[in-house]
Design a protein around this motif. Structure first.
Motif, PDB file in Angstrom:
ATOM      1  N   UNK A 145       4.345 -32.329  40.606  1.00 24.89           N
ATOM      2  CA  UNK A 145       4.713 -30.922  40.830  1.00 24.89           C
ATOM      3  C   UNK A 145       3.576 -30.189  41.534  1.00 24.89           C
ATOM      4  N   UNK A 146       3.885 -29.338  42.416  1.00 27.36           N
ATOM      5  CA  UNK A 146       2.967 -28.647  43.209  1.00 27.36           C
ATOM      6  C   UNK A 146       2.575 -27.203  42.417  1.00 27.36           C
ATOM      7  N   UNK A 147       1.547 -26.796  42.960  1.00 28.28           N
ATOM      8  CA  UNK A 147       0.763 -25.669  42.142  1.00 28.28           C
ATOM      9  C   UNK A 147       1.772 -24.571  41.828  1.00 28.28           C
ATOM     10  N   UNK A 148       2.691 -24.206  42.651  1.00 28.09           N
ATOM     11  CA  UNK A 148       3.452 -23.141  42.309  1.00 28.09           C
ATOM     12  C   UNK A 148       4.843 -23.578  41.704  1.00 28.09           C
ATOM     13  N   UNK A 149       5.083 -25.027  41.510  1.00 30.40           N
ATOM     14  CA  UNK A 149       6.173 -25.564  40.924  1.00 30.40           C
ATOM     15  C   UNK A 149       5.758 -25.643  39.199  1.00 30.40           C
ATOM     16  N   UNK A 150       4.643 -26.032  38.816  1.00 35.16           N
ATOM     17  CA  UNK A 150       4.172 -26.322  37.492  1.00 35.16           C
ATOM     18  C   UNK A 150       4.544 -24.950  36.643  1.00 35.16           C
ATOM     19  N   UNK A 151       4.128 -23.654  37.229  1.00 34.25           N
ATOM     20  CA  UNK A 151       4.536 -22.583  36.159  1.00 34.25           C
ATOM     21  C   UNK A 151       5.809 -22.403  35.843  1.00 34.25           C
ATOM     22  N   UNK A 152       6.833 -22.724  37.094  1.00 35.11           N
ATOM     23  CA  UNK A 152       8.144 -22.225  36.983  1.00 35.11           C
ATOM     24  C   UNK A 152       8.842 -23.370  35.922  1.00 35.11           C
ATOM     25  N   UNK A 153       8.288 -24.731  35.973  1.00 37.82           N
ATOM     26  CA  UNK A 153       8.974 -25.672  34.991  1.00 37.82           C
ATOM     27  C   UNK A 153       8.127 -25.340  33.792  1.00 37.82           C
ATOM     28  N   UNK A 154       6.903 -24.947  33.600  1.00 32.94           N
ATOM     29  CA  UNK A 154       6.284 -24.769  32.223  1.00 32.94           C
ATOM     30  C   UNK A 154       7.218 -23.332  31.413  1.00 32.94           C
ATOM     31  N   UNK A 155       7.652 -22.558  32.366  1.00 38.67           N
ATOM     32  CA  UNK A 155       8.302 -21.424  31.869  1.00 38.67           C
ATOM     33  C   UNK A 155       9.807 -21.606  31.519  1.00 38.67           C
ATOM     34  N   UNK A 156      10.355 -22.940  32.014  1.00 36.62           N
ATOM     35  CA  UNK A 156      11.815 -23.212  31.702  1.00 36.62           C
ATOM     36  C   UNK A 156      11.801 -24.758  31.574  1.00 36.62           C
ATOM     37  N   UNK A 157      10.963 -25.457  30.403  1.00 36.22           N
ATOM     38  CA  UNK A 157      11.281 -26.670  30.180  1.00 36.22           C
ATOM     39  C   UNK A 157      12.766 -27.065  29.587  1.00 36.22           C
ATOM     40  N   UNK A 158      13.538 -26.399  28.991  1.00 36.80           N
ATOM     41  CA  UNK A 158      14.665 -26.567  28.392  1.00 36.80           C
ATOM     42  C   UNK A 158      15.695 -26.710  29.622  1.00 36.80           C
ATOM     43  N   UNK A 159      15.677 -25.884  30.776  1.00 35.95           N
ATOM     44  CA  UNK A 159      16.547 -25.974  31.929  1.00 35.95           C
ATOM     45  C   UNK A 159      15.928 -27.322  32.560  1.00 35.95           C
TER      46      UNK A 159
END
Length: 239
Positions: A145-159
């Protein structure tokens, strides 16, 4: 125009449409540009200040689908994102199309093939939003994951897990016979040849506090009753 009068006021003064006046001054190409100005890019990464996808929940789900059964073709004139969905799961096909439209796509096609439906979308900016694309199979190259993707996935692990399990996972009923008695219980299975993608799945499960174990190198299982019940809230069976 030479006196500095605004273009709109000139059109009103001569009583003619804007397109006609633009054609007089600038020719056919400029006329088309004035009548149909280019729409701003929907890609949040290509704006003056790069941002995150507006619908991060849909993006996380779509990324999970892509890492499982997706493929991004960049050799064509316009890149095309394809996600192969089993034809017997119309709900999954609908949800994939909805996610594409929410993230970037303006149009989505469904191409029927033997046993599956390819949900696909042509858009120039898919490579910006799916930087994990590249030549060769996913399990033969690094997936990070890139630096900008990581917070997105961390905020939506269920999705994100929903996308992974909807592509390369399943919810099954396990049957165990002990001392002559038969026990049935549900569990989730996730299979992927990429150790990097498997690690992303494990990290999201850990983030939700769900226990998992590896049945073998490429097969993960979530079997404890409380964990299965919790994962049902995010994933659930395919339909």
């Amino acid at each position: 125009m030479a006196a500095g009068i605004p273009f709109g006021e000139v059109c009103k003064a001569v009583g003619l449409p804007r397109g006609t006046v633009a054609h007089w001054f600038h020719g056919e190409r400029a006329r088309r540009r004035l009548m149909h100005p280019p729409e701003p890019s929907r890609c949040p990464r290509c704006r003056p200040v790069p941002g995150l996808p507006q619908d991060q929940k849909s993006y996380s789900y779509l990324l999970g689908l892509y890492l499982g059964d997706g493929h991004l073709v960049t050799s064509a004139k316009v890149p095309v994102l394809r996600v192969s969905c089993t034809a017997t799961w119309p709900g999954l096909i609908d949800e994939c199309e909805t996610a594409m439209l929410a993230v970037l796509a303006r149009n989505v096609q469904r191409v029927r093939q033997t046993g599956c439906i390819n949900v696909q979308s042509y858009a120039s900016h898919w490579p910006c939003l799916l930087p994990q694309h590249g030549p060769g199979r996913k399990h033969e190259r690094s997936i990070r994951l890139t630096d900008w993707q990581q917070p997105v996935i961390d905020g939506n692990p269920g999705s994100f897990l929903r996308g992974l399990f909807h592509s390369d996972g399943c919810r099954v009923t396990n049957k165990v016979v002990r001392s002559g008695r038969t026990y049935l219980y549900p569990r989730y299975m996730f299979s992927n040849e990429s150790t990097d993608i498997m690690a992303l799945c494990q990290e999201s499960l850990d983030q939700l506090g769900l226990r998992w174990r590896m049945c073998r190198r490429n097969l993960l299982s979530v079997a404890r009753r409380d964990d299965v019940r919790e994962l049902d809230q995010y994933v659930g069976p395919k339909h």
